[in-house]
Design a protein around this motif. Sequence first.
Motif, PDB file in Angstrom:
ATOM      1  N   GLY A 156       0.443  -1.327   0.390  1.00  0.00           N
ATOM      2  CA  GLY A 156       0.046  -0.011  -0.058  1.00  0.00           C
ATOM      3  C   GLY A 156       1.443   1.186   0.337  1.00  0.00           C
ATOM      4  O   GLY A 156       2.173   1.013   0.035  1.00  0.00           O
ATOM      5  N   ILE A 157       0.121   2.452   0.061  1.00  0.00           N
ATOM      6  CA  ILE A 157       0.610   4.093  -0.293  1.00  0.00           C
ATOM      7  C   ILE A 157       0.078   4.575   0.374  1.00  0.00           C
ATOM      8  O   ILE A 157      -1.227   4.231   0.483  1.00  0.00           O
ATOM      9  N   PHE A 187       5.858   1.149   3.615  1.00  0.00           N
ATOM     10  CA  PHE A 187       5.919   0.112   3.603  1.00  0.00           C
ATOM     11  C   PHE A 187       7.640   0.414   4.741  1.00  0.00           C
ATOM     12  O   PHE A 187       8.976  -0.093   5.169  1.00  0.00           O
TER      13      PHE A 187
HETATM   14  O1  F6P Z   1       1.061   0.153   7.530  1.00  0.00           O
HETATM   15  C1  F6P Z   1       0.677  -0.924   6.284  1.00  0.00           C
HETATM   16  C2  F6P Z   1       0.981   0.190   4.789  1.00  0.00           C
HETATM   17  O2  F6P Z   1       0.874  -0.409   3.577  1.00  0.00           O
HETATM   18  C3  F6P Z   1       1.422   1.121   4.688  1.00  0.00           C
HETATM   19  O3  F6P Z   1       2.806   0.968   4.412  1.00  0.00           O
HETATM   20  C4  F6P Z   1       0.531   1.907   3.899  1.00  0.00           C
HETATM   21  O4  F6P Z   1       0.264   3.293   3.929  1.00  0.00           O
HETATM   22  C5  F6P Z   1      -0.663   1.807   4.930  1.00  0.00           C
HETATM   23  O5  F6P Z   1      -0.817   1.013   4.961  1.00  0.00           O
HETATM   24  C6  F6P Z   1      -1.402   2.549   3.872  1.00  0.00           C
HETATM   25  O6  F6P Z   1      -3.094   1.682   4.736  1.00  0.00           O
HETATM   26  P1  F6P Z   1      -4.332   1.772   3.832  1.00  0.00           P
HETATM   27  O7  F6P Z   1      -4.598   1.518   2.368  1.00  0.00           O
HETATM   28  O8  F6P Z   1      -5.418   1.936   5.033  1.00  0.00           O
HETATM   29  O9  F6P Z   1      -4.699   3.479   3.098  1.00  0.00           O
END
Ligand code: F6P
Length: 257
Positions: A156-157, A187
């Motif tokens: 994810g970002i 990450f």
């Molecule tokens: O904490 C894990 C993570 O993948 C982060 O690296 C990323 O910024 C975040 O989760 C994204 O979360 P979401 O999909 O809830 O916005």
Amino acid sequence: EMMKELAGLNEMEMKIQKRFQLQQVVVVPGNSDESSWVKKELGRACSSSIKKHLVGKNIIAVTGGTTMAAVAEMLTPEISQKSENLFVPARGGIGNDVENQANTICAKMADQTNSQHRVFHIPDQVSQQGYKAFINEPSIREVLQLISSANIVIHGIGEAMAMAKRRNTSQSECDKLIQNKAVAEAFGYYFNENGEVVHKLSTIGFQLEDLMKTKDVFAVAGGFSKGKAIQAYLKRAPNSTILITDEAAAKGILKEI
Ligand code: F6P
């Protein structure tokens, strides 16, 4: 496909792919900030893209977050028809938000696809001393070894400050992020608008160096609020990146800065 063409999504996909030199870009209609079904569509699009990339044996490292949880929901056993897959969490968990931890998501992905998985029982942030003790544990070493040999990553970002808040980051560390103009997080790395790393959590597991040698990297993130963060991160992302995003974020990604 016809709907996508009407909305100009194919054109946005091509523009983003060219501008950031990515392997592939998929833009789904809508804004996942506003409707939860759009986040599900991100999951569905990621699932069908992954299916095309899986052959033979794969080690798949995954991060946490609500978007990754949506990807897990949408994976199907079909994915493992022509491949043998092992899911590993890229890193430790965050606080007590068990539902969205990489471990939980990994287990779910394995379950949904009749695959194997490993868990990583360590806190997200460890002290120097703790780090040394941890990496010498045989069970930790095994998972670390698997993580660094992952040929596929799904991550994810997030927006930097939103992630700092979710992680209960101390005021002094938050100040440092603001000072260094952090806008994106992925990450455990925080990036400024030029895609430069401005801060990094001392975490065991997946590192930026690992990302650079990963064959296929699926970056999944959408929503109007994340446009700027995704744009910043893409300046640093490897060419192996397959971006799965939504229309609202895509507009922000293509904005000049
Ligand atoms: O904490 C894990 C993570 O993948 C982060 O690296 C990323 O910024 C975040 O989760 C994204 O979360 P979401 O999909 O809830 O916005």
